[in-house]
Design a protein around this motif. Structure first.
Motif, PDB file in Angstrom:
ATOM      1  N   LEU A  31       0.363  -0.929   0.250  1.00 19.07           N
ATOM      2  CA  LEU A  31       0.178   0.185  -0.189  1.00 19.07           C
ATOM      3  C   LEU A  31       1.169   1.200   0.223  1.00 19.07           C
ATOM      4  N   ASP A  32       2.223   0.967   0.477  1.00 20.00           N
ATOM      5  CA  ASP A  32       2.727   1.965   0.419  1.00 20.00           C
ATOM      6  C   ASP A  32       2.765   3.110   1.799  1.00 20.00           C
ATOM      7  N   THR A  33       3.676   3.709   1.899  1.00 22.60           N
ATOM      8  CA  THR A  33       3.983   4.389   2.836  1.00 22.60           C
ATOM      9  C   THR A  33       3.384   5.848   2.705  1.00 22.60           C
ATOM     10  N   ALA A  34       2.899   6.698   1.311  1.00 19.86           N
ATOM     11  CA  ALA A  34       2.583   7.520   0.916  1.00 19.86           C
ATOM     12  C   ALA A  34       0.898   7.424   1.547  1.00 19.86           C
ATOM     13  N   VAL A  35       0.157   6.142   1.567  1.00 16.10           N
ATOM     14  CA  VAL A  35      -0.731   6.454   2.020  1.00 16.10           C
ATOM     15  C   VAL A  35      -1.406   5.474   4.020  1.00 16.10           C
ATOM     16  N   VAL A  36      -0.569   4.656   4.461  1.00 21.19           N
ATOM     17  CA  VAL A  36      -0.039   4.076   5.561  1.00 21.19           C
ATOM     18  C   VAL A  36       0.736   4.710   6.164  1.00 21.19           C
ATOM     19  N   GLU A  37       0.798   4.056   7.918  1.00 24.21           N
ATOM     20  CA  GLU A  37       2.155   3.886   7.996  1.00 24.21           C
ATOM     21  C   GLU A  37       1.261   2.863   9.398  1.00 24.21           C
ATOM     22  N   LEU A  38       3.128   2.008   9.767  1.00 31.31           N
ATOM     23  CA  LEU A  38       2.004   0.903  11.250  1.00 31.31           C
ATOM     24  C   LEU A  38       2.689   2.693  11.905  1.00 31.31           C
ATOM     25  N   VAL A  39       2.071   1.588  12.996  1.00 28.32           N
ATOM     26  CA  VAL A  39       1.635   3.283  14.584  1.00 28.32           C
ATOM     27  C   VAL A  39       2.868   1.759  15.970  1.00 28.32           C
ATOM     28  N   ASP A  40       1.282   0.868  15.334  1.00 23.29           N
ATOM     29  CA  ASP A  40       2.247  -0.121  16.873  1.00 23.29           C
ATOM     30  C   ASP A  40       1.850  -2.092  16.716  1.00 23.29           C
ATOM     31  N   ALA A  41       2.360  -2.790  16.358  1.00 16.93           N
ATOM     32  CA  ALA A  41       2.206  -4.082  15.853  1.00 16.93           C
ATOM     33  C   ALA A  41       2.631  -4.695  17.300  1.00 16.93           C
ATOM     34  N   PRO A  42       1.544  -4.417  18.458  1.00 17.28           N
ATOM     35  CA  PRO A  42       1.397  -6.110  19.465  1.00 17.28           C
ATOM     36  C   PRO A  42       1.916  -6.984  19.613  1.00 17.28           C
ATOM     37  N   ALA A  43       1.409  -7.985  18.702  1.00 19.08           N
ATOM     38  CA  ALA A  43       1.660  -9.031  17.891  1.00 19.08           C
ATOM     39  C   ALA A  43       3.202  -9.375  16.614  1.00 19.08           C
ATOM     40  N   GLY A  44       3.749  -8.163  16.138  1.00 18.07           N
ATOM     41  CA  GLY A  44       4.347  -8.644  14.950  1.00 18.07           C
ATOM     42  C   GLY A  44       3.391  -8.432  13.714  1.00 18.07           C
ATOM     43  N   ASP A  45       4.313  -8.002  12.656  1.00 18.51           N
ATOM     44  CA  ASP A  45       3.855  -7.120  11.728  1.00 18.51           C
ATOM     45  C   ASP A  45       3.899  -8.481  10.528  1.00 18.51           C
ATOM     46  N   ASP A  46       4.483  -9.521  11.326  1.00 15.85           N
ATOM     47  CA  ASP A  46       3.874 -10.774  10.440  1.00 15.85           C
ATOM     48  C   ASP A  46       2.893 -11.674  10.196  1.00 15.85           C
ATOM     49  N   VAL A  47       1.539 -10.980  11.581  1.00 12.11           N
ATOM     50  CA  VAL A  47       0.274 -11.478  11.469  1.00 12.11           C
ATOM     51  C   VAL A  47       0.276 -11.850   9.832  1.00 12.11           C
ATOM     52  N   VAL A  48      -0.961 -12.958   9.414  1.00 12.34           N
ATOM     53  CA  VAL A  48      -1.452 -12.843   8.244  1.00 12.34           C
ATOM     54  C   VAL A  48      -3.128 -11.972   8.213  1.00 12.34           C
ATOM     55  N   VAL A  49      -3.056 -11.770   6.778  1.00 12.49           N
ATOM     56  CA  VAL A  49      -4.503 -10.820   6.822  1.00 12.49           C
ATOM     57  C   VAL A  49      -4.694 -11.574   5.636  1.00 12.49           C
ATOM     58  N   ALA A  50      -6.209 -12.035   6.159  1.00 15.60           N
ATOM     59  CA  ALA A  50      -7.159 -12.800   4.897  1.00 15.60           C
ATOM     60  C   ALA A  50      -8.112 -12.917   4.980  1.00 15.60           C
ATOM     61  N   SER A  51      -8.654 -11.536   5.290  1.00 18.96           N
ATOM     62  CA  SER A  51     -10.219 -10.780   5.242  1.00 18.96           C
ATOM     63  C   SER A  51     -10.823  -8.982   5.906  1.00 18.96           C
ATOM     64  N   VAL A  52     -10.639  -8.141   5.552  1.00 22.10           N
ATOM     65  CA  VAL A  52     -11.475  -7.132   6.039  1.00 22.10           C
ATOM     66  C   VAL A  52     -12.248  -6.318   5.579  1.00 22.10           C
ATOM     67  N   ALA A  53     -13.134  -5.417   6.097  1.00 24.15           N
ATOM     68  CA  ALA A  53     -14.206  -4.515   6.117  1.00 24.15           C
ATOM     69  C   ALA A  53     -14.641  -3.386   6.778  1.00 24.15           C
ATOM     70  N   LEU A  54     -15.084  -2.481   6.506  1.00 20.69           N
ATOM     71  CA  LEU A  54     -15.324  -1.449   6.979  1.00 20.69           C
ATOM     72  C   LEU A  54     -16.654  -1.343   7.788  1.00 20.69           C
ATOM     73  N   VAL A  55     -15.586  -0.254   9.073  1.00 18.66           N
ATOM     74  CA  VAL A  55     -16.840  -0.185  10.055  1.00 18.66           C
ATOM     75  C   VAL A  55     -17.463   1.035  10.561  1.00 18.66           C
ATOM     76  N   ASP A  56     -18.009   1.399  10.609  1.00 14.94           N
ATOM     77  CA  ASP A  56     -18.963   3.018  11.112  1.00 14.94           C
ATOM     78  C   ASP A  56     -18.618   2.850  12.521  1.00 14.94           C
ATOM     79  N   SER A  57     -19.212   3.528  13.085  1.00 15.98           N
ATOM     80  CA  SER A  57     -20.008   4.118  14.566  1.00 15.98           C
ATOM     81  C   SER A  57     -20.803   2.892  14.700  1.00 15.98           C
TER      82      SER A  57
END
Length: 570
Positions: A31-57
């Motif tokens: 996604l590039d640093t122009a778009v996103v930046e990792l602030v903190d990753a308590p479990a490390g940044d090598d966790v697998v991401v397989a699903s995504v969803a948008l959420v609001d209030s």
């Protein structure tokens, strides 16, 4: 393999079994640093991401009382820091396997409380650039996850065109071999994929990656230089010089075009741009671009012409591509409830909107999916022809759905200058009725087109009369033997004498035979209207005191008026 295809490299890619998984680190890198930046990753940044969803209030409030597993990655859209902190506190009480692995937020970098709450919950926190568009970021993330689900063929194969690469992989390959920073865009200049940026990225590239429009002055310069014309008309690689005054650096660009049998002109699918950084581009950068254009055309056309299994399933659910689905299987595959009140919404561009051709409307699918997912996480949407359809499951009320649809239409018109109409079928009691509801929605959109703009949003119940009347008129129009030949004499009389007997008869019928009211509408004396009505009766041979004659005449006049409205210049 063609000469231009040979200019692309061969590089290895790791696979795991039959599919490649994607970690948070790899996703953020793509996604590039122009778009996103990792602030903190308590479990490390090598966790697998397989699903995504948008959420609001509203979604966050609903999830507090739920113990069902959450998607791996959540995008917090319009969520305030205080409510996000409360939500993280509840997430921390969930079992580890029921928590998300990462959350993206536009306020993550500035809120210490939010960072602390996320760490306590063991969830990685990712800051999204404040100017990034969610309707741009969400499809990019989905594209990366789709990429990880597909088998990744090894790029070391002798023939690169035989591999199942994707646009992100292609962008990276082109960047490595051209010496620049690459972005691949669709025909509406929306970024589909890009390579990693470095410090030499100019503002134009950054804005494009964020989903924002480039400086209008630069677009005017490109137009003046004839860049867009050359891209539309040829396969040439165009050298776009730097523009120091606007702060843009040198670029090479090539169109992505698909050639097909029987078509005199190729189909334009997009463009590939290479921005020069601090070092010059490689001598064979133009050749790399030409080869990449051929491969990109195959990738994009394949995606356009052969939707994913999920997309096909959704279209069949709506009754397209042969229809016919096993409802329990579809419910399981799409995580939808089999029964329960739902809504089906159809969107169509207005006939008067010359600024929204079908191709542009189809390109707005991701924006519509964004709105629908924000309103209802379980929603599914698709585009069939020049119409878009959305299924909103789980106890939707007509009032709430109508308010949401009006909001979507307003935003499309305000932000994209696309004027839409919409029809709503509600309630739809189970998934097996979705295809039938779509047919009813189409009937409404077909039958209410003439009432725009009064009918921007309507339901089946509200428009039943207009729909049925329109279909009756279609039926009469399709059968010449149902036309009353006696009216021809009336039309000929009006044309020959420049009179308005037809208009007078229509006004008389619309006012239920009230001569004074009809005369006031026509701004004539009542006696004048009485004379005209007598002439109509004489010419046509009807008695307008007879209910059958009145009904037939009104139906035939309405049909003629609809025909006249469809003539050029009327």
């Amino acid at each position: 393999m063609t000469r231009d295809d040979k200019t692309l490299p061969q590089a290895p890619a790791e696979t795991v079994g039959e599919s490649e998984v994607i970690t948070l680190r790899e996703l953020l890198s793509a996604l590039d640093t122009a778009v996103v930046e990792l602030v903190d990753a308590p479990a490390g940044d090598d966790v697998v991401v397989a699903s995504v969803a948008l959420v609001d209030s509203m979604d966050l409030s609903a999830e507090i009382d739920s113990q069902s597993p959450l998607p791996n990655l959540l995008l917090h859209v319009g969520v305030g820091n205080a409510e996000a902190v409360r939500w993280f506190e509840h997430v921390a009480q969930r079992p580890h396997d029921a928590r998300p692995r990462a959350v993206m937020s536009k306020t993550a970098a500035d809120s210490r409380a939010l960072q602390t709450a996320a760490r306590r919950a063991g969830v990685a926190l990712v800051a999204v650039h404040p100017r990034a568009r969610w309707d741009h970021v969400f499809p990019l993330v989905q594209r990366m996850l789709d990429r990880s689900r597909r088998r990744q063929a090894r790029l070391g194969d002798p023939d690169l065109l035989a591999t199942d690469t994707d646009l992100f992989g292609l962008a990276q390959i082109v960047a490595q071999n051209s010496g620049g920073m690459v972005s691949i865009e669709d025909t509406q200049s929306h970024v589909l994929a890009y390579s990693a940026s470095d410090e030499a990225a100019d503002e134009l590239r950054t804005l494009s990656i964020l989903g924002r429009e480039g400086p209008r002055e630069y677009l005017r310069v490109l137009q003046k230089w004839g860049v867009f014309d050359r891209l539309r008309e040829s396969d040439d690689v165009v050298d776009v010089p730097a523009h120091p005054k606007l702060g843009t650096k040198r670029r090479l660009v090539v169109s992505i075009r698909e050639y097909s049998e029987g078509s005199p002109t190729p189909r334009l699918l997009g463009t590939i741009w290479v921005q020069q950084g601090d070092s010059p581009l490689t001598p064979d950068a133009a050749g790399v671009l030409r080869g990449a254009s051929a491969i990109a055309a195959r990738i994009i056309s394949r995606a356009l012409d052969a939707p994913s299994t999920e997309a096909l399933l959704i279209q069949r659910l709506f009754g397209a591509r042969g229809g016919g689905v096993d409802v329990p299987s579809v419910a399981g595959a799409l995580n939808l409830p089999v029964s329960g009140p739902s809504a089906v919404v159809g969107f169509a561009p207005t006939a008067t909107d010359a600024t929204a051709p079908i191709s542009e409307f189809a390109g707005l699918g991701s924006m519509l999916r964004l709105h629908a997912s924000s309103f209802s996480r379980d929603s599914v949407s698709t585009i069939i022809g020049d119409r878009a359809y959305v299924l909103l499951p789980r106890n939707q009320s007509a009032k709430t759905v109508t308010a949401w649809v009006r909001q979507v239409i307003d935003q499309f018109e305000t932000k994209r200058s696309v004027v839409l109409r919409a029809a709503i079928a509600i309630p739809v009691t189970d998934l097996g009725q979705v295809s039938g509801a779509r047919i009813e929605v189409d009937r409404v959109l077909d039958g209410t087109a003439a009432t725009f703009p009064e009918g921007r949003v309507t339901t089946l119940a509200e428009s039943r009369t207009a729909v049925l009347l329109g279909e009756i008129l279609d039926l009469v129009d399709a059968h010449p033997e149902l036309h009353d030949p006696r009216l021809d004499a009336l039309f000929e009389y009006d044309n020959k004498h420049a009179s308005s007997l037809c208009e007078s008869a229509e006004s008389y019928l619309a006012h239920y035979g009230d001569v004074r009211a009809a005369a006031a509408t026509l701004q004539v004396h009542p006696n004048t209207l009485r004379y005209r009505i007598r002439r109509v009766e004489e010419i046509v041979g009807v008695d307008l005191q007879d209910t059958s004659d009145r009904l037939l005449l009104e139906l035939q006049l309405t049909l003629q008026r609809r025909k006249d409205r469809g003539k050029p210049g009327t």
